[in-house]
Design an enzyme around this catalytic site. Structure first.
Site, PDB file in Angstrom:
ATOM      1  CE1 TYR A  17       5.425  -2.032   3.284  1.00  0.00           C
ATOM      2  CE2 TYR A  17       7.800  -1.929   3.096  1.00  0.00           C
ATOM      3  CZ  TYR A  17       6.669  -2.070   3.869  1.00  0.00           C
ATOM      4  OH  TYR A  17       6.798  -2.237   5.223  1.00  0.00           O
ATOM      5  CE  LYS A  22       7.498   5.416   6.385  1.00  0.00           C
ATOM      6  NZ  LYS A  22       7.370   4.764   7.706  1.00  0.00           N
ATOM      7  CB  SER A  23      14.159   9.739   5.351  1.00  0.00           C
ATOM      8  OG  SER A  23      14.080  11.070   4.884  1.00  0.00           O
ATOM      9  CB  SER A  28      20.615  13.327   9.560  1.00  0.00           C
ATOM     10  OG  SER A  28      20.109  13.422  10.826  1.00  0.00           O
ATOM     11  CG  ASN A  29      17.154   9.355  10.044  1.00  0.00           C
ATOM     12  OD1 ASN A  29      17.169  10.314  10.808  1.00  0.00           O
ATOM     13  ND2 ASN A  29      16.110   9.100   9.256  1.00  0.00           N
TER      14      ASN A  29
HETATM   15  P1  A2P Z   1      10.732  12.326   5.099  1.00  0.00           P
HETATM   16  O1  A2P Z   1      10.617  11.160   4.135  1.00  0.00           O
HETATM   17  O2  A2P Z   1      10.225  13.596   4.505  1.00  0.00           O
HETATM   18  O3  A2P Z   1      12.128  12.456   5.673  1.00  0.00           O
HETATM   19  P2  A2P Z   1       8.964   6.372  10.579  1.00  0.00           P
HETATM   20  O4  A2P Z   1      10.097   5.652   9.935  1.00  0.00           O
HETATM   21  O5  A2P Z   1       9.022   6.415  12.072  1.00  0.00           O
HETATM   22  O6  A2P Z   1       7.609   5.906  10.075  1.00  0.00           O
HETATM   23  O7  A2P Z   1       9.075   7.908  10.176  1.00  0.00           O
HETATM   24  C1  A2P Z   1       9.053   8.265   8.851  1.00  0.00           C
HETATM   25  C2  A2P Z   1       8.634   9.705   8.755  1.00  0.00           C
HETATM   26  O8  A2P Z   1       9.549  10.517   9.483  1.00  0.00           O
HETATM   27  C3  A2P Z   1       8.654  10.172   7.333  1.00  0.00           C
HETATM   28  O9  A2P Z   1       7.558  11.020   7.188  1.00  0.00           O
HETATM   29  C4  A2P Z   1       9.955  10.945   7.200  1.00  0.00           C
HETATM   30  O10 A2P Z   1       9.746  12.026   6.331  1.00  0.00           O
HETATM   31  C5  A2P Z   1      10.178  11.428   8.615  1.00  0.00           C
HETATM   32  N1  A2P Z   1      11.599  11.447   8.967  1.00  0.00           N
HETATM   33  C6  A2P Z   1      12.542  10.528   8.697  1.00  0.00           C
HETATM   34  N2  A2P Z   1      13.731  10.892   9.206  1.00  0.00           N
HETATM   35  C7  A2P Z   1      13.525  12.057   9.836  1.00  0.00           C
HETATM   36  C8  A2P Z   1      14.361  12.946  10.560  1.00  0.00           C
HETATM   37  N3  A2P Z   1      15.641  12.687  10.736  1.00  0.00           N
HETATM   38  N4  A2P Z   1      13.806  14.081  11.056  1.00  0.00           N
HETATM   39  C9  A2P Z   1      12.498  14.348  10.879  1.00  0.00           C
HETATM   40  N5  A2P Z   1      11.653  13.553  10.211  1.00  0.00           N
HETATM   41  C10 A2P Z   1      12.152  12.426   9.691  1.00  0.00           C
END
Ligand code: A2P
Length: 277
Positions: free
Chosen positions: A51, A232-233, A241-242
């Protein structure tokens, strides 16, 4: 700072691991995201050599105001570092970049079966574990066949197999094998990378029923089954929120709605062929 208690899972060597963490794959501004995550209450930070953000994350760990020992940090060995000697060197470099004397969990990132070095690599991880510089070691993206081959060649059972896992890609047989072997299932892309899963009509309808967001509802599907999850976000609001998922659970009927999803299927690389990094 006051934060909700995070449930833990117990790894097969007795080490406790937070069940929810912050994934750092392709997260822009890793330094700020870690500070924000730790402030929110996250204690598990999941990164990897490939990463390219271990140094930034190490900086945030130093600056976040918490004792690093109160965090659970995972990093992973890059595919190009597979092999006994190269894995030992790569581990030292990751610790140096993170600025940590000990890592909580060190993982082989991909099996790369075409190169067939993962048994030698695992011997290096065994040595690292026995030296006490990793509190636990494990693998990612290993199939049943790879896990069985490790078991035939080593007495050390991986603590964790981190795999692509979400309701649209439930990996049922692999999870059963984990349970039989005493391996904790950790889900990467637990949200199916976002909209491909979260915008599905079934998920939206279930979220209306639970009164939570689609992402919170899907995360609960994982937590209720004992998975470790690392959504991840890069967005602070979604990061918070997560994390707000510890005060509800799904009943059997609600869980079966997600169990029945067949889409979107796998959203990431195929472990049988992936060899980049
Ligand atoms: P963002 O960084 O704009 O929040 P995963 O972990 O399953 O790979 O998902 C990651 C993706 O999901 C990222 O593109 C992230 O975008 C988005 N994401 C993360 N949390 C949320 C949420 N609570 N609602 C909608 N999309 C989310």
């Amino acid at each position: 700072m006051t934060v909700p208690a995070i449930p833990t899972v117990t790894l097969n060597n007795g080490v406790l691991m937070p069940q929810l963490g912050c994934g750092m794959f392709r997260v822009p501004d890793a330094y700020e995201v870690v500070l924000s995550a730790v402030h929110t209450g996250y204690r598990l930070i999941d990164t990897a050599r490939s990463y390219g953000n271990e140094a930034e994350i190490g900086g945030a760990i130093r600056d976040c105001g918490l004792d690093p020992a109160s965090l659970f940090v995972t990093t992973k060995l890059a595919n190009s570092d597979q092999g006994y000697d190269s894995a030992l060197q790569a581990f030292d470099r990751s610790l140096e970049l993170l600025g940590l004397p000990v890592i909580d969990l060190y993982l082989i990132h991909w099996p790369v079966p075409a190169r067939d070095r993962y048994l030698d690599t695992w011997r290096a991880l065994e040595q690292i574990y026995r030296s006490g510089r990793a509190r636990a070691v494990g693998v990612c993206n290993f199939t049943i066949e790879h896990l069985d081959r490790l078991a035939d060649n080593s007495d050390l059972v991986p603590a964790v197999n981190q795999i692509e896992l979400h309701p649209g890609y439930p990996q049922t047989a692999l999870r059963s094998r984990h349970a039989a072997l005493g391996i904790i299932t950790e889900a990467w892309s637990p949200l199916g990378r976002g909209s491909a899963l979260l915008d599905r009509a079934e998920v939206l309808a279930l979220a209306r029923q639970t009164g939570r967001t689609p992402a919170q509802t899907v995360l609960r599907w994982h937590l209720d089954q004992g998975h470790v999850v690392i959504p991840k976000s890069g967005n602070g609001r979604r990061l918070r929120s997560n994390f707000d998922v510890f005060d509800f659970s799904l009943d059997d009927t609600q869980r079966s709605v997600l169990d029945a999803l067949k889409e979107p299927g796998r959203v990431g690389p195929d472990p049988l062929v992936f060899a980049e990094h």
